[in-house]
Design a protein around this motif. Structure first.
Motif, PDB file in Angstrom:
ATOM      1  N   SER A   1       0.837  -1.200   0.000  1.00 41.89           N
ATOM      2  CA  SER A   1       0.000   0.000   0.000  1.00 41.89           C
ATOM      3  C   SER A   1       0.871   1.250   0.000  1.00 41.89           C
ATOM      4  O   SER A   1       0.583   2.221  -0.693  1.00 41.89           O
ATOM      5  CB  SER A   1      -0.910   0.024   1.232  1.00 41.89           C
ATOM      6  OG  SER A   1      -1.665  -1.152   1.281  1.00 41.89           O
ATOM      7  N   GLU A   2       1.928   1.205   0.798  1.00 42.80           N
ATOM      8  CA  GLU A   2       2.833   2.358   0.832  1.00 42.80           C
ATOM      9  C   GLU A   2       3.443   2.600  -0.547  1.00 42.80           C
ATOM     10  O   GLU A   2       3.521   3.735  -1.017  1.00 42.80           O
ATOM     11  CB  GLU A   2       3.935   2.126   1.871  1.00 42.80           C
ATOM     12  CG  GLU A   2       4.819   3.350   2.057  1.00 42.80           C
ATOM     13  CD  GLU A   2       6.040   3.066   2.934  1.00 42.80           C
ATOM     14  OE1 GLU A   2       5.870   2.557   4.057  1.00 42.80           O
ATOM     15  OE2 GLU A   2       7.161   3.356   2.470  1.00 42.80           O
ATOM     16  N   PHE A   3       3.818   1.519  -1.200  1.00 42.48           N
ATOM     17  CA  PHE A   3       4.398   1.646  -2.543  1.00 42.48           C
ATOM     18  C   PHE A   3       3.383   2.236  -3.532  1.00 42.48           C
ATOM     19  O   PHE A   3       3.712   3.112  -4.336  1.00 42.48           O
ATOM     20  CB  PHE A   3       4.897   0.283  -3.032  1.00 42.48           C
ATOM     21  CG  PHE A   3       5.301   0.285  -4.477  1.00 42.48           C
ATOM     22  CD1 PHE A   3       6.346   1.097  -4.920  1.00 42.48           C
ATOM     23  CD2 PHE A   3       4.623  -0.493  -5.407  1.00 42.48           C
ATOM     24  CE1 PHE A   3       6.718   1.120  -6.265  1.00 42.48           C
ATOM     25  CE2 PHE A   3       4.979  -0.469  -6.747  1.00 42.48           C
ATOM     26  CZ  PHE A   3       6.025   0.339  -7.173  1.00 42.48           C
ATOM     27  N   TYR A   4       2.160   1.766  -3.424  1.00 41.38           N
ATOM     28  CA  TYR A   4       1.114   2.266  -4.314  1.00 41.38           C
ATOM     29  C   TYR A   4       0.985   3.789  -4.195  1.00 41.38           C
ATOM     30  O   TYR A   4       0.955   4.515  -5.189  1.00 41.38           O
ATOM     31  CB  TYR A   4      -0.217   1.595  -3.964  1.00 41.38           C
ATOM     32  CG  TYR A   4      -1.390   2.003  -4.826  1.00 41.38           C
ATOM     33  CD1 TYR A   4      -1.505   1.542  -6.133  1.00 41.38           C
ATOM     34  CD2 TYR A   4      -2.393   2.832  -4.335  1.00 41.38           C
ATOM     35  CE1 TYR A   4      -2.594   1.892  -6.931  1.00 41.38           C
ATOM     36  CE2 TYR A   4      -3.490   3.191  -5.118  1.00 41.38           C
ATOM     37  CZ  TYR A   4      -3.576   2.717  -6.413  1.00 41.38           C
ATOM     38  OH  TYR A   4      -4.649   3.063  -7.201  1.00 41.38           O
ATOM     39  N   ILE A   5       0.944   4.259  -2.950  1.00 39.36           N
ATOM     40  CA  ILE A   5       0.763   5.699  -2.731  1.00 39.36           C
ATOM     41  C   ILE A   5       1.991   6.473  -3.220  1.00 39.36           C
ATOM     42  O   ILE A   5       1.873   7.481  -3.912  1.00 39.36           O
ATOM     43  CB  ILE A   5       0.476   5.981  -1.234  1.00 39.36           C
ATOM     44  CG1 ILE A   5      -0.822   5.294  -0.824  1.00 39.36           C
ATOM     45  CG2 ILE A   5       0.388   7.481  -0.981  1.00 39.36           C
ATOM     46  CD1 ILE A   5      -1.097   5.322   0.668  1.00 39.36           C
ATOM     47  N   ARG A   6       3.174   5.965  -2.887  1.00 39.85           N
ATOM     48  CA  ARG A   6       4.399   6.651  -3.316  1.00 39.85           C
ATOM     49  C   ARG A   6       4.526   6.657  -4.837  1.00 39.85           C
ATOM     50  O   ARG A   6       5.054   7.601  -5.417  1.00 39.85           O
ATOM     51  CB  ARG A   6       5.618   5.994  -2.687  1.00 39.85           C
ATOM     52  CG  ARG A   6       5.695   6.211  -1.188  1.00 39.85           C
ATOM     53  CD  ARG A   6       6.843   5.437  -0.584  1.00 39.85           C
ATOM     54  NE  ARG A   6       8.141   6.015  -0.917  1.00 39.85           N
ATOM     55  CZ  ARG A   6       9.299   5.432  -0.624  1.00 39.85           C
ATOM     56  NH1 ARG A   6       9.324   4.253  -0.016  1.00 39.85           N
ATOM     57  NH2 ARG A   6      10.436   6.015  -0.942  1.00 39.85           N
ATOM     58  N   SER A   7       4.029   5.601  -5.462  1.00 40.92           N
ATOM     59  CA  SER A   7       4.160   5.519  -6.921  1.00 40.92           C
ATOM     60  C   SER A   7       3.326   6.576  -7.627  1.00 40.92           C
ATOM     61  O   SER A   7       3.372   6.708  -8.844  1.00 40.92           O
ATOM     62  CB  SER A   7       3.756   4.128  -7.420  1.00 40.92           C
ATOM     63  OG  SER A   7       2.349   4.035  -7.498  1.00 40.92           O
ATOM     64  N   ARG A   8       2.522   7.319  -6.839  1.00 38.01           N
ATOM     65  CA  ARG A   8       1.770   8.433  -7.422  1.00 38.01           C
ATOM     66  C   ARG A   8       2.453   9.766  -7.134  1.00 38.01           C
ATOM     67  O   ARG A   8       1.856  10.825  -7.363  1.00 38.01           O
ATOM     68  CB  ARG A   8       0.339   8.472  -6.873  1.00 38.01           C
ATOM     69  CG  ARG A   8      -0.533   7.249  -7.184  1.00 38.01           C
ATOM     70  CD  ARG A   8      -0.367   6.734  -8.574  1.00 38.01           C
ATOM     71  NE  ARG A   8      -1.300   5.671  -8.943  1.00 38.01           N
ATOM     72  CZ  ARG A   8      -0.947   4.614  -9.651  1.00 38.01           C
ATOM     73  NH1 ARG A   8       0.311   4.437 -10.034  1.00 38.01           N
ATOM     74  NH2 ARG A   8      -1.838   3.714 -10.003  1.00 38.01           N
ATOM     75  N   GLY A   9       3.651   9.714  -6.557  1.00 35.18           N
ATOM     76  CA  GLY A   9       4.396  10.951  -6.323  1.00 35.18           C
ATOM     77  C   GLY A   9       4.331  11.455  -4.888  1.00 35.18           C
ATOM     78  O   GLY A   9       4.918  12.476  -4.555  1.00 35.18           O
ATOM     79  N   VAL A  10       3.618  10.734  -4.030  1.00 32.25           N
ATOM     80  CA  VAL A  10       3.449  11.163  -2.640  1.00 32.25           C
ATOM     81  C   VAL A  10       4.670  10.719  -1.828  1.00 32.25           C
ATOM     82  O   VAL A  10       5.067   9.562  -1.911  1.00 32.25           O
ATOM     83  CB  VAL A  10       2.160  10.544  -2.046  1.00 32.25           C
ATOM     84  CG1 VAL A  10       1.999  10.910  -0.589  1.00 32.25           C
ATOM     85  CG2 VAL A  10       0.946  10.960  -2.875  1.00 32.25           C
ATOM     86  N   PRO A  11       5.256  11.635  -1.031  1.00 38.81           N
ATOM     87  CA  PRO A  11       6.453  11.251  -0.278  1.00 38.81           C
ATOM     88  C   PRO A  11       6.144  10.202   0.798  1.00 38.81           C
ATOM     89  O   PRO A  11       5.023  10.082   1.265  1.00 38.81           O
ATOM     90  CB  PRO A  11       6.918  12.559   0.367  1.00 38.81           C
ATOM     91  CG  PRO A  11       5.761  13.485   0.315  1.00 38.81           C
ATOM     92  CD  PRO A  11       4.905  13.050  -0.835  1.00 38.81           C
ATOM     93  N   GLN A  12       7.185   9.481   1.180  1.00 37.53           N
ATOM     94  CA  GLN A  12       7.019   8.343   2.074  1.00 37.53           C
ATOM     95  C   GLN A  12       6.309   8.691   3.390  1.00 37.53           C
ATOM     96  O   GLN A  12       5.403   7.969   3.817  1.00 37.53           O
ATOM     97  CB  GLN A  12       8.394   7.744   2.379  1.00 37.53           C
ATOM     98  CG  GLN A  12       8.310   6.488   3.219  1.00 37.53           C
ATOM     99  CD  GLN A  12       9.653   5.796   3.361  1.00 37.53           C
ATOM    100  OE1 GLN A  12      10.707   6.417   3.253  1.00 37.53           O
ATOM    101  NE2 GLN A  12       9.617   4.507   3.589  1.00 37.53           N
TER     102      GLN A  12
ATOM    103  N   LEU B   1       4.264  11.079   4.115  1.00 39.23           N
ATOM    104  CA  LEU B   1       2.845  11.369   3.894  1.00 39.23           C
ATOM    105  C   LEU B   1       2.083  10.087   3.538  1.00 39.23           C
ATOM    106  O   LEU B   1       0.934   9.898   3.944  1.00 39.23           O
ATOM    107  CB  LEU B   1       2.705  12.425   2.792  1.00 39.23           C
ATOM    108  CG  LEU B   1       1.325  13.026   2.556  1.00 39.23           C
ATOM    109  CD1 LEU B   1       0.727  13.563   3.831  1.00 39.23           C
ATOM    110  CD2 LEU B   1       1.404  14.145   1.518  1.00 39.23           C
TER     111      LEU B   1
END
Ligand SMILES: Nc1ncnc2c1ncn2[C@@H]1O[C@H](COP(=O)(O)OP(=O)(O)OP(=O)(O)O)[C@@H](O)[C@H]1O
Ligand SMILES: [Mg+2]
Lengths: 254, 447
Positions: free
Chosen positions: B392-403, B405
């Protein structure tokens, strides 16, 4: 735009990618086909920086810069995008909040001003219309309770919102009904232009009728064992993978 | 050694009782004072719990006992201006405001406002003086004294929240109760003694909002008794956002008559050592009980939640969801006890405890305790302990969101099913805000 050289990668200590070479230029669409477990999603995850996938050899240049050196968020801000094979649910965070956060992070990185609420809403409306997305889906929590097809459509919606340069579609067609497949494909085609590029992972030729690829590659046991034009996909649909596998075996013998 | 220490704590509090009695001038012949004197005897006899006591196995109260706290009524009160209380209040909705400073009713800071006829919202001391008949059948009738902490509260019971909603009245606005505690002058022992009575067919919603005024050590030792009569609906929200040096112990004891609903929300942010006992007894059929808990801890905080639902009657249901987010070296304890008595056929009881550990050194001890004596029941329980999900963390980061956040989003996602049950929309938002504030994490604004 993207240049993959001799790429090897492990998952849980097991070697999955075994020397991938691929050149993708701006304006091109490449399709990757291959049997289950051959490493297609692994390649997508390696390119977008999932740390569960360990690169053991090779390098990847994205617009001349070392891609593998960047964390996932930097890759996204540089313009990489992966439409996930299995999109993740995030309860309590609305689709709109999620996209606004992501979009503004990307814009900040590229020295663009943050979008105002009106600009953002206009953009949402525009893009949602292309995909025939319901308003309620946008205010709902990210992917929570979405049907399989809605999740895939939502991935393409995110793509349209974030406007990446390089798009990986990992089996975006699976789980879509015939109408949805057409809508999603037209979303991709609308977005397609000479400045961006696509790598489309699929099992079915059907998708490639809508999204016409310039090149088709066959990934087998972590290697690209055959490349061709879009007619290769037709041939695969007809004959399966066995004939290439035996070709490959023969070349190995030689 | 241990024993000595505990004995001296008893002695200390017993020794101060005379000073307390002197302070009561004239009120030492009330029904309340009889209760106090009995409790004082208990305080002489009962010891403070140690880890040898099964119910206190994971929570060591020795750090609390080594201080000589002074009951608020015999200590010097801090002066707090009305303006200063604003920052602690939940806002953007209408409420009746009752403020307690160190557990003592602060009339000048409260704004109770207009109440429907017959409804009482007041401080215990005033009611005990002016209208003892309205409370003498309730006070200390539910809560049994079974350890020195509740003996201590009862022996010194003097003030606290009293809410009495007569039959048929639906109190539209919630009651917001601000408990501000401060050891500005002395090492303070705050002893709120709360009572909520919801008559037949009535509805009431209480927000117990605990805060510190200043950052010094003090000790809150609270008892809350709740009566939900036939068809009554009682929502009791507790948010505890005190400083990390404070000690906080509360026992909630509720009784529910037929067709009543009791919703208890336990949102815990602060405190060095925190212990909540939340007990409900079903005394009629078709009763519903919901327990929702969210506890966040960091640093060296220790948060212990013990819940108990006594299914004594048939056709009742209970649903419990407790979630913890533990960072640094913090420690959580969850013990969820459910008894389904022989009589309580067709009981539905669900319990879940989920914990996320944000660091390698945070720990949780979680234990369901189901004792089922009826045969036609549906009961389930589950406990999970995990970390934030990588994918899930990877999914969110893969949209440009910093770790960082991305982590915040996942924390919010985790807390969501508890927070989502909060019925007061602005309260929900403000609790969400407190989650991020407390974890010192980047905030996600959901708009
Ligand atoms: N996170 C993981 N943990 C363990 N093994 C993994 C993980 N991800 C992939 N693998 C393994 O790596 C191999 C390649 O998987 P990958 O998902 O890349 O295949 P794929 O080509 O995308 O297959 P499909 O067509 O079924 O989607 C498989 O054997 C798979 O079990
Ligand atoms: Mg795959």
């Amino acid at each position: 735009m993207l240049s993959i050289k001799n790429l090897y990668a492990n998952v849980d200590g097991k070697e999955i990618l075994k020397g991938i070479n691929l050149e993708i230029k701006a304006g091109e669409v490449h399709a990757i086909m291959g049997p289950n477990g051959s490493g297609k999603s692994t390649l997508a995850n390696v390119l977008t920086g999932n740390k569960n996938y360990e690169v053991t050899n090779g390098n990847v240049l994205f617009e001349g810069r070392d891609l593998l050196d960047m964390d996932p968020e930097t890759r996204a801000r540089e313009g990489m995008f992966l439409a996930f094979q299995y999109p993740i649910e995030i309860p309590g965070i609305s689709n709109a909040t999620f996209l606004k956060t992501a979009l503004n992070e990307i814009r900040k990185y590229n020295n663009l001003s943050e979008l105002t609420s009106t600009e953002f809403l206009d953009r949402i409306k525009d893009k949602a219309k292309i995909l025939g997305l319901d308003d309620t889906l946008i205010s709902r929590a990210v992917n929570v309770g979405f049907s399989g097809g809605e999740k895939k459509r939502n991935e393409i919606f995110q793509m349209l919102m974030l406007e990446p340069k390089f798009v990986l579609l990992d089996e975006t067609d699976s789980g879509l009904d015939i109408d949805a497949l057409r809508i999603v494909s037209s979303g991709v085609n609308i977005y397609r232009n000479p400045n961006n590029a696509f790598l489309v992972v699929t099992h079915y030729q059907r998708l490639l009728n809508y999204i016409q690829p310039d090149y088709v590659h066959v990934l087998y046991k972590g290697k690209i064992i055959k490349s061709g034009g879009k007619e290769l996909a037709l041939e695969l649909e007809e004959k399966g993978y066995d004939w290439i596998k035996s070709e490959e075996l023969e070349t190995e013998k030689v | 050694m241990d024993n000595m220490e505990h004995k001296s704590a008893n002695e200390w509090y017993v020794s101060k009782f005379k000073v307390f009695e002197d302070k009561l001038n004239g009120q030492s012949k009330s029904f309340l004072h009889d209760i106090r004197k009995n409790a004082l005897n208990n305080l002489v006899e009962l010891s403070f719990p140690t880890n040898k006591n099964e119910e206190w196995k994971y929570t060591n109260v020795a750090p609390i006992l080594k201080h000589n706290f002074l009951p608020a009524i015999i200590s010097t009160l801090p002066k707090i201006k009305k303006e200063e209380t604003k920052q602690f209040l939940f806002k953007n909705f209408d409420y009746h405001l009752v403020v307690f400073v160190n557990g003592l009713f602060a009339e000048e800071l409260s704004e109770i406002g207009h109440l429907p006829k017959g409804v009482i919202v007041d401080g215990l001391n005033r009611i005990a003086k002016n209208n003892p008949g309205s409370i003498d059948k309730y006070i200390n009738k539910l809560s049994k004294i079974d350890n020195a902490f509740n003996a201590l509260n009862t022996a010194y019971s003097y003030d606290g929240l009293v809410v009495i909603v007569p039959e048929g009245i639906v109190l539209e606005k919630p009651i917001q109760v601000l408990y501000l505690n401060s050891s500005k002058n002395d090492l303070v022992l705050s002893l709120p003694r709360n009572l909520v009575v919801a008559g037949k067919n009535s509805q009431v919603s209480v927000i117990a909002n605990y805060h510190s005024y200043g950052d010094k050590t003090y000790f809150s030792n609270i008892i809350t008794e709740v009566y939900a009569e036939e068809n009554a609906i009682v929502d009791l929200y507790k948010t505890q956002n005190e400083n990390d040096e404070s000690y906080h112990i509360e026992k909630v004891q509720a009784i529910q008559k037929k067709n009543s609903v009791f919703n208890h929300y336990n949102i815990n942010f602060g405190g060095a050592i925190v212990r909540n006992d939340i007990n409900t007894m079903h005394d009629g059929q078709n009763v519903e009980t919901h327990y929702y808990g969210l506890y966040l801890a960091h640093g060296k905080q220790h948060v212990d939640n013990h819940t108990f639902i006594d299914h004594a009657k048939p056709n009742c249901m209970s649903n419990e969801l407790y979630k913890g987010i533990l960072d640094d070296n913090s420690r959580g304890v969850f013990n969820g006890k459910i008894i389904v008595r022989q009589d309580a056929q067709k009981t539905n009881a669900y319990q879940q405890n989920k914990t996320i550990l944000l660091s390698k050194t945070a720990t949780i001890d979680t234990k369901p305790q189901l004792e089922i004596f009826a045969d036609d029941v549906k009961c389930s329980h589950g406990a999970t302990v995990g970390h934030l999900d990588d994918t899930s963390e990877f999914y969110i980061r893969s949209r440009g969101v910093p770790q960082e956040l991305a982590k915040s989003m996942l924390i919010r996602a985790f807390a969501n099913d508890v927070i989502d049950t909060v019925k007061i929309e602005p309260l929900k938002e403000q609790i969400n805000h407190m989650i991020f504030e407390h974890l010192h994490r980047v905030e996600v604004e959901n708009k």
